[in-house]
Design a protein around this motif. Structure first.
Motif, PDB file in Angstrom:
ATOM      1  N   LEU A 132      23.820  26.074   1.074  1.00 35.87           N
ATOM      2  CA  LEU A 132      23.911  26.665   2.409  1.00 35.87           C
ATOM      3  C   LEU A 132      22.637  26.418   3.211  1.00 35.87           C
ATOM      4  CD1 LEU A 132      25.631  30.126   1.771  1.00 35.87           C
ATOM      5  CD2 LEU A 132      26.629  28.114   2.866  1.00 35.87           C
ATOM      6  N   ALA A 133      21.471  26.554   2.548  1.00 37.11           N
ATOM      7  CA  ALA A 133      20.200  26.399   3.260  1.00 37.11           C
ATOM      8  C   ALA A 133      20.009  24.986   3.787  1.00 37.11           C
ATOM      9  CB  ALA A 133      19.048  26.783   2.331  1.00 37.11           C
ATOM     10  N   ILE A 134      20.474  23.979   3.047  1.00 34.36           N
ATOM     11  CA  ILE A 134      20.237  22.584   3.422  1.00 34.36           C
ATOM     12  C   ILE A 134      21.410  21.991   4.200  1.00 34.36           C
ATOM     13  CG2 ILE A 134      19.872  20.255   2.499  1.00 34.36           C
ATOM     14  CD1 ILE A 134      18.348  21.557   0.191  1.00 34.36           C
ATOM     15  N   CYS A 135      22.632  22.288   3.779  1.00 36.99           N
ATOM     16  CA  CYS A 135      23.805  21.664   4.397  1.00 36.99           C
ATOM     17  C   CYS A 135      24.423  22.500   5.516  1.00 36.99           C
ATOM     18  CB  CYS A 135      24.870  21.384   3.330  1.00 36.99           C
ATOM     19  SG  CYS A 135      24.317  20.275   2.028  1.00 36.99           S
ATOM     20  N   ARG A 136      24.212  23.820   5.484  1.00 43.77           N
ATOM     21  CA  ARG A 136      24.778  24.706   6.506  1.00 43.77           C
ATOM     22  C   ARG A 136      23.702  25.649   7.023  1.00 43.77           C
ATOM     23  NH1 ARG A 136      28.092  21.422   5.889  1.00 43.77           N
ATOM     24  NH2 ARG A 136      30.328  21.633   5.461  1.00 43.77           N
ATOM     25  N   PRO A 137      22.595  25.118   7.532  1.00 43.91           N
ATOM     26  CA  PRO A 137      21.469  25.976   7.920  1.00 43.91           C
ATOM     27  C   PRO A 137      21.798  26.978   9.026  1.00 43.91           C
ATOM     28  CG  PRO A 137      21.158  23.736   8.735  1.00 43.91           C
ATOM     29  CD  PRO A 137      22.324  23.695   7.808  1.00 43.91           C
ATOM     30  N   LEU A 138      22.707  26.629   9.932  1.00 49.92           N
ATOM     31  CA  LEU A 138      23.044  27.532  11.033  1.00 49.92           C
ATOM     32  C   LEU A 138      23.839  28.751  10.556  1.00 49.92           C
ATOM     33  CD1 LEU A 138      24.025  24.935  13.810  1.00 49.92           C
ATOM     34  CD2 LEU A 138      21.827  26.105  13.463  1.00 49.92           C
ATOM     35  N   HIS A 139      24.530  28.624   9.438  1.00 55.69           N
ATOM     36  CA  HIS A 139      25.323  29.735   8.910  1.00 55.69           C
ATOM     37  C   HIS A 139      24.591  30.494   7.805  1.00 55.69           C
ATOM     38  CE1 HIS A 139      28.292  26.838  10.540  1.00 55.69           C
ATOM     39  NE2 HIS A 139      28.959  27.928  10.900  1.00 55.69           N
ATOM     40  N   TYR A 140      23.409  29.998   7.427  1.00 55.57           N
ATOM     41  CA  TYR A 140      22.729  30.556   6.258  1.00 55.57           C
ATOM     42  C   TYR A 140      22.415  32.040   6.420  1.00 55.57           C
ATOM     43  CZ  TYR A 140      19.333  31.061   2.487  1.00 55.57           C
ATOM     44  OH  TYR A 140      18.669  31.482   1.371  1.00 55.57           O
ATOM     45  N   THR A 224      26.839  20.695 -10.084  1.00 58.55           N
ATOM     46  CA  THR A 224      26.824  19.245  -9.848  1.00 58.55           C
ATOM     47  C   THR A 224      27.469  18.905  -8.514  1.00 58.55           C
ATOM     48  OG1 THR A 224      26.921  18.810 -12.237  1.00 58.55           O
ATOM     49  CG2 THR A 224      27.529  17.004 -10.765  1.00 58.55           C
ATOM     50  N   MET A 225      28.584  19.565  -8.216  1.00 62.79           N
ATOM     51  CA  MET A 225      29.287  19.307  -6.950  1.00 62.79           C
ATOM     52  C   MET A 225      28.424  19.711  -5.757  1.00 62.79           C
ATOM     53  SD  MET A 225      32.944  20.837  -5.676  1.00 62.79           S
ATOM     54  CE  MET A 225      32.255  22.499  -5.564  1.00 62.79           C
ATOM     55  N   THR A 226      27.779  20.878  -5.832  1.00 61.40           N
ATOM     56  CA  THR A 226      26.945  21.320  -4.712  1.00 61.40           C
ATOM     57  C   THR A 226      25.777  20.372  -4.492  1.00 61.40           C
ATOM     58  OG1 THR A 226      25.679  22.778  -6.185  1.00 61.40           O
ATOM     59  CG2 THR A 226      27.528  23.754  -5.003  1.00 61.40           C
ATOM     60  N   TYR A 227      25.213  19.844  -5.581  1.00 67.43           N
ATOM     61  CA  TYR A 227      24.074  18.947  -5.412  1.00 67.43           C
ATOM     62  C   TYR A 227      24.482  17.554  -4.949  1.00 67.43           C
ATOM     63  CZ  TYR A 227      20.286  21.979  -6.654  1.00 67.43           C
ATOM     64  OH  TYR A 227      19.347  22.983  -6.616  1.00 67.43           O
ATOM     65  N   VAL A 228      25.708  17.183  -5.169  1.00 66.60           N
ATOM     66  CA  VAL A 228      26.209  15.939  -4.569  1.00 66.60           C
ATOM     67  C   VAL A 228      26.192  16.074  -3.047  1.00 66.60           C
ATOM     68  CG1 VAL A 228      28.244  14.493  -4.230  1.00 66.60           C
ATOM     69  CG2 VAL A 228      27.596  15.208  -6.542  1.00 66.60           C
ATOM     70  N   PHE A 229      26.671  17.221  -2.542  1.00 65.19           N
ATOM     71  CA  PHE A 229      26.653  17.470  -1.099  1.00 65.19           C
ATOM     72  C   PHE A 229      25.226  17.614  -0.582  1.00 65.19           C
ATOM     73  CE2 PHE A 229      30.988  19.096  -2.079  1.00 65.19           C
ATOM     74  CZ  PHE A 229      31.695  18.258  -1.237  1.00 65.19           C
ATOM     75  N   ILE A 230      24.357  18.285  -1.365  1.00 61.20           N
ATOM     76  CA  ILE A 230      22.969  18.465  -0.950  1.00 61.20           C
ATOM     77  C   ILE A 230      22.259  17.113  -0.812  1.00 61.20           C
ATOM     78  CG2 ILE A 230      20.711  19.285  -1.730  1.00 61.20           C
ATOM     79  CD1 ILE A 230      22.159  21.740  -2.894  1.00 61.20           C
ATOM     80  N   ILE A 231      22.442  16.243  -1.807  1.00 56.02           N
ATOM     81  CA  ILE A 231      21.792  14.930  -1.766  1.00 56.02           C
ATOM     82  C   ILE A 231      22.290  14.111  -0.578  1.00 56.02           C
ATOM     83  CG2 ILE A 231      21.579  12.724  -2.989  1.00 56.02           C
ATOM     84  CD1 ILE A 231      21.589  14.336  -5.608  1.00 56.02           C
TER      85      ILE A 231
END
Length: 321
Positions: A132-140, A224-231
């Motif tokens: 959330l912090a990296i991929c959805r910062p506006l909703h964090y 693993t799935m969340t870090y795929v999106f984060i990367i």
């Protein structure tokens, strides 16, 4: 009649187990003073390092964010989990073997299972927080408010209690006979305790194997799935400084996650046999001793904000500033 029975007879001849014998590290008895000193230092570092992290986070308002709230809970878990294991291990080093009541052995297993599962789920929650912090910062800020963070931690504990209660419930339905009472391990782990049963364990092993697999594999896949999106999100950041900052907040978490998950996966999910007992002991040391001692350093004390808070809140107070 099934269940855990203490000093009763079955068919007037079978005695049931009332205590177990932990063998620990038989090959290290000659070096017990050195190994004892090493584990005392390790245990002291784990306690002091994690208590320091908790005190710093609680006392510094700048660290009252969801990420550090979860780090604080992780440190608390490391303290209680190692306290459940290491004191018994220290006794084993000097006495070479110790006797525990079957009830005490199951209590240690229950606490270990609960703390370990909670740590798995808490690491999963932390990966969602980073996502959330990296991929959805506006909703964090709107999503990760304090009440929701408390719910996530409570859910991690509750789910762990329920899963481990089911495992211990099935385990307690087994007959533990007096002719098998030795555990070639340094604590009451699930597989060695199940090996004490003198009744058919095939169905119980299947159920416990499924529950353990779900508890270890499901969080691992989610992380693993969340870090795929984060990367993917980090690679889209144009600023080199921004990329480094984003990766720095995730690298320590990934180190803890994969060290912890891989060792648990190899012990509880990959099928084992009698020849792998020593290997299992070494792997068990990784997630019961090595990971807890690394966490304060690689996860928090290596963090600039944590180090700055330690300097402000502790060092300056000692200097009277």
């Amino acid at each position: 009649m099934t269940g855990i029975n203490f000093l009763h007879n079955n068919s007037q001849s079978q005695t049931f187990l009332s205590e177990v014998l932990l063998l620990g590290f038989q090959g290290l008895y000659s070096y017990r003073f050195l190994v004892f000193a090493i584990f005392i230092i390790v245990y002291t570092f784990i306690l002091c390092g994690n208590i320091l992290i908790i005190l710093v986070i609680v006392s510094n308002g700048l660290l009252h964010s969801p990420m550090y709230f979860f780090v604080c809970n992780l440190s608390l878990l490391e303290i209680v989990c190692t306290t459940n294991i290491i004191p018994v291990m220290l006794q084993l080093l000097f006495r070479n073997r110790i006797r525990l009541s079957l009830f005490g052995c199951l209590v240690q297993l229950y606490l270990f299972g609960t703390f370990s599962a909670t740590e798995l789920f808490l690491l999963t929650v932390m990966s969602y927080d980073r996502y959330l912090a990296i991929c959805r910062p506006l909703h964090y800020s709107s999503v990760m408010h304090f009440r929701f963070c408390c719910y996530l931690v409570l859910a991690s504990w509750t789910t762990s209690f329920l899963i481990v209660s089911v495992v211990i419930g099935f385990l307690s339905q087994q007959d533990f006979c007096g002719n098998i009472n030795t555990i070639d391990h340094f604590f009451c782990d699930l597989i060695p305790v199940l090996g004490l049963s003198c009744s058919d364990t095939s169905n119980v092993k299947m159920i416990i194997y499924l529950l353990c697999s779900l508890s270890v594999v499901s969080p691992f896949l989610f992380i693993t799935m969340t870090y795929v999106f984060i990367i993917r999100c980090v690679l889209n950041i144009q600023s080199v400084t921004g990329k480094k900052k984003a990766f720095s907040t995730c690298s320590s978490h990934l180190t803890v996650v994969y060290t912890y998950h891989i060792t648990l996966f190899m012990v509880y999910v990959v099928p084992t046999n009698g020849s792998s007992l020593e290997v299992n002991k070494v792997l068990s040391l990784l997630y019961t001793v090595i990971t807890p001692i690394l966490n304060p350093f690689i996860y928090s004390l290596n963090n600039r904000e944590i180090k700055a808070a330690i300097h402000v809140n502790i060092i300056r107070r000692f200097k009277g500033k």
